[in-house]
Design an enzyme around this catalytic site. Structure first.
Site, PDB file in Angstrom:
ATOM      1  N   ARG A 107      33.324  -4.965 126.573  1.00 54.20           N
ATOM      2  CA  ARG A 107      34.450  -5.816 126.148  1.00 54.20           C
ATOM      3  C   ARG A 107      34.093  -7.237 126.554  1.00 54.20           C
ATOM      4  O   ARG A 107      33.977  -7.538 127.754  1.00 54.20           O
ATOM      5  CB  ARG A 107      35.742  -5.359 126.818  1.00 54.20           C
ATOM      6  CG  ARG A 107      36.846  -6.369 126.665  1.00 54.20           C
ATOM      7  CD  ARG A 107      38.214  -5.827 126.973  1.00 54.20           C
ATOM      8  NE  ARG A 107      38.671  -4.919 125.922  1.00 54.20           N
ATOM      9  CZ  ARG A 107      39.938  -4.533 125.778  1.00 54.20           C
ATOM     10  NH1 ARG A 107      40.866  -4.953 126.601  1.00 54.20           N
ATOM     11  NH2 ARG A 107      40.271  -3.723 124.800  1.00 54.20           N
ATOM     12  N   HIS A 134      37.544  -5.488 116.877  1.00 51.90           N
ATOM     13  CA  HIS A 134      37.987  -4.467 117.836  1.00 51.90           C
ATOM     14  C   HIS A 134      37.870  -3.091 117.156  1.00 51.90           C
ATOM     15  O   HIS A 134      38.866  -2.427 116.878  1.00 51.90           O
ATOM     16  CB  HIS A 134      39.429  -4.761 118.253  1.00 51.90           C
ATOM     17  CG  HIS A 134      39.892  -4.017 119.465  1.00 51.90           C
ATOM     18  ND1 HIS A 134      39.071  -3.180 120.195  1.00 51.90           N
ATOM     19  CD2 HIS A 134      41.104  -3.985 120.101  1.00 51.90           C
ATOM     20  CE1 HIS A 134      39.757  -2.682 121.215  1.00 51.90           C
ATOM     21  NE2 HIS A 134      40.983  -3.148 121.179  1.00 51.90           N
ATOM     22  N   GLN A 137      39.620   0.256 118.412  1.00 52.50           N
ATOM     23  CA  GLN A 137      41.066   0.245 118.176  1.00 52.50           C
ATOM     24  C   GLN A 137      41.379   0.793 116.780  1.00 52.50           C
ATOM     25  O   GLN A 137      42.285   1.609 116.588  1.00 52.50           O
ATOM     26  CB  GLN A 137      41.584  -1.204 118.276  1.00 52.50           C
ATOM     27  CG  GLN A 137      43.040  -1.380 117.926  1.00 52.50           C
ATOM     28  CD  GLN A 137      43.968  -0.802 118.980  1.00 52.50           C
ATOM     29  OE1 GLN A 137      43.785  -1.034 120.166  1.00 52.50           O
ATOM     30  NE2 GLN A 137      44.946  -0.028 118.565  1.00 52.50           N
ATOM     31  N   ASP A 229      50.043  -8.108 116.313  1.00 58.19           N
ATOM     32  CA  ASP A 229      49.297  -8.224 117.568  1.00 58.19           C
ATOM     33  C   ASP A 229      49.776  -9.511 118.249  1.00 58.19           C
ATOM     34  O   ASP A 229      50.462 -10.336 117.618  1.00 58.19           O
ATOM     35  CB  ASP A 229      47.778  -8.284 117.246  1.00 58.19           C
ATOM     36  CG  ASP A 229      46.897  -8.306 118.491  1.00 58.19           C
ATOM     37  OD1 ASP A 229      47.406  -8.055 119.603  1.00 58.19           O
ATOM     38  OD2 ASP A 229      45.677  -8.590 118.352  1.00 58.19           O
ATOM     39  N   CYS A 269      48.569  -2.878 118.485  1.00 55.54           N
ATOM     40  CA  CYS A 269      47.490  -2.354 119.329  1.00 55.54           C
ATOM     41  C   CYS A 269      47.883  -2.322 120.803  1.00 55.54           C
ATOM     42  O   CYS A 269      47.314  -1.559 121.572  1.00 55.54           O
ATOM     43  CB  CYS A 269      46.225  -3.180 119.129  1.00 55.54           C
ATOM     44  SG  CYS A 269      46.489  -4.943 119.414  1.00 55.54           S
ATOM     45  N   ARG A 297      43.826   6.349 120.964  1.00 50.60           N
ATOM     46  CA  ARG A 297      42.613   5.676 121.444  1.00 50.60           C
ATOM     47  C   ARG A 297      41.711   6.691 122.151  1.00 50.60           C
ATOM     48  O   ARG A 297      40.495   6.653 122.021  1.00 50.60           O
ATOM     49  CB  ARG A 297      42.965   4.534 122.415  1.00 50.60           C
ATOM     50  CG  ARG A 297      43.848   3.428 121.871  1.00 50.60           C
ATOM     51  CD  ARG A 297      43.200   2.653 120.756  1.00 50.60           C
ATOM     52  NE  ARG A 297      41.889   2.147 121.109  1.00 50.60           N
ATOM     53  CZ  ARG A 297      41.637   1.128 121.934  1.00 50.60           C
ATOM     54  NH1 ARG A 297      42.629   0.460 122.476  1.00 50.60           N
ATOM     55  NH2 ARG A 297      40.391   0.749 122.180  1.00 50.60           N
TER      56      ARG A 297
HETATM   57  N1   CP Z   1      44.692  -2.134 122.625  1.00 52.03           N
HETATM   58  C1   CP Z   1      43.852  -2.341 123.630  1.00 52.03           C
HETATM   59  O1   CP Z   1      42.654  -2.549 123.465  1.00 52.03           O
HETATM   60  O2   CP Z   1      44.441  -2.301 124.864  1.00 52.03           O
HETATM   61  P1   CP Z   1      43.744  -2.749 126.219  1.00 52.03           P
HETATM   62  O3   CP Z   1      43.467  -4.217 126.124  1.00 52.03           O
HETATM   63  O4   CP Z   1      44.767  -2.439 127.292  1.00 52.03           O
HETATM   64  O5   CP Z   1      42.488  -1.965 126.396  1.00 52.03           O
HETATM   65  N1  NVA Z   2      43.874  -9.619 119.924  1.00 52.10           N
HETATM   66  C1  NVA Z   2      44.093  -9.094 121.262  1.00 52.10           C
HETATM   67  C2  NVA Z   2      43.922  -7.623 121.275  1.00 52.10           C
HETATM   68  C3  NVA Z   2      44.163  -6.960 122.601  1.00 52.10           C
HETATM   69  C4  NVA Z   2      43.917  -5.487 122.582  1.00 52.10           C
HETATM   70  C5  NVA Z   2      43.115  -9.768 122.218  1.00 52.10           C
HETATM   71  O1  NVA Z   2      41.953  -9.972 121.846  1.00 52.10           O
HETATM   72  O2  NVA Z   2      43.529 -10.095 123.322  1.00 52.10           O
END
Ligand code: CP
Ligand code: NVA
Length: 310
Positions: A107, A134, A137, A229, A269, A297
């Site tokens: 990440r 992502h 997701q 989101d 999400c 997930r």
């Molecule tokens: N939706 C999602 O990726 O959640 P987190 O950021 O908590 O992993």
């Molecule tokens: N768009 C958001 C998604 C979090 C799961 C981010 O990148 O923070």
């Protein structure tokens, strides 16, 4: 069965339509089997390396729990453990980590970081969120949509808000699965033209339609799925106040939901900022699928790990 062993999943576009469908089907099977107590220890003795530059609840817990259920092990490497790009280069980290573990997830802030990890790694790399996509997701989200509607063809999914990482992966997956995806964003916050162009290309073969517009009401009209989101993603905290003002007309509330089909579901999400991009009434209301979506997930990440890990 389609063979995905050794493959990276950096983008949804790394998967063909058939491979994406296969992952969704495996996710569904693993979920059903888990519910009746079937063991899934097919990654016994395997290790997942998890690189996190940003916080996480769902993604971290899903990957770690997935490895436990698959009989393997997961190692969490947080921002202060390896200091990616500061203590050590991305290339060296990829080379060293992949000489020990069997699969890597990351990440990251910059999409290029996960592309570079994949480039220098000997083992598969899964994008667990970058500033551009992502994908894990969205495989889970497609499982939720399949559970709710039985398929994808012709369904209208309207993403209301920032044309961000989640929007990009949804657009690509929707294009592959023959859906009608509409992204409604304020001017200047539309999804990437590159992703729109790629979706147009994919849609020629699948009969999908992917479009970006600025009117949330028009986008929500007759939708099967309303998705939103956060307005400021991780790394955009400095812009949060300004975005709150700009995105205010894009809130998903009961009025907007009433433009969608009566059978429409609401997706997010998570994490959610209730009162901003969605009201609590909708987020926790009868049309909301957010907690089924969050649980999925786990099942979908398990499917991805099973398919790509050698
Ligand atoms: N939706 C999602 O990726 O959640 P987190 O950021 O908590 O992993
Ligand atoms: N768009 C958001 C998604 C979090 C799961 C981010 O990148 O923070």
């Amino acid at each position: 069965m389609i063979d995905l062993k050794g493959r990276n999943i950096v983008s949804i576009d790394d998967l063909s339509r058939e491979e994406l469908i296969q992952l969704i089907d495996t996710s569904m099977r693993l979920k059903d089997e888990l519910y009746v107590g079937q063991s899934h220890e097919v990654l016994h003795g395997k290790t997942l390396g998890m690189i996190f530059e940003k916080p996480s609840l769902r993604t971290r817990v899903a990957f770690e729990t997935a490895m436990t259920q698959l009989g393997g092990h997961a190692i969490y490497l947080g921002p202060n453990d390896i200091k990616l790009g500061k203590r050590e280069t991305t290339e060296d980290i990829a080379r060293v980590l992949s000489s020990m573990v069997n699969v890597i997830m990351a990440r990251v802030f910059a999409h290029k970081t996960v592309e570079d990890l994949a480039k220098y790694s000997k083992v598969p790399v899964i994008n667990a969120l970058s500033d551009f996509e992502h994908p894990t997701q969205i495989v889970g989200d497609m499982l939720t949509i399949k559970e709710k509607f039985g398929g994808f063809n012709g369904l209208k999914l309207s993403f209301i808000g920032d044309g961000n990482n989640v929007a990009h992966s949804l657009m690509l997956a929707g294009a592959k699965l023959g859906m009608h995806v509409v992204v409604a964003s304020p001017k200047g916050y539309e999804p990437s033209q590159k992703v729109l162009d790629r979706c147009a290309e994919i849609s020629k073969e699948t009969g999908a339609k992917v479009e970006a517009l600025n009117d949330p009401q028009q986008a929500a009209e007759n939708a099967d799925v309303i998705y939103t989101d956060v307005w400021a993603s991780m790394g955009q905290e400095d812009e949060a106040e300004e975005r709150k003002r700009i995105f205010a007309p894009y809130q998903v509330n009961s009025k907007l939901m009433s433009s969608a089909k009566p059978t429409a579901i609401f997706m997010h999400c998570l994490p959610a900022h209730y009162g901003d991009e969605v009201t609590e009434e909708v987020g926790h209301g009868p049309q909301s699928a957010i907690f089924q979506e969050a649980e999925n997930r786990l099942h979908s990440i398990k499917a991805m790990l099973v398919h790509v890990t050698r």
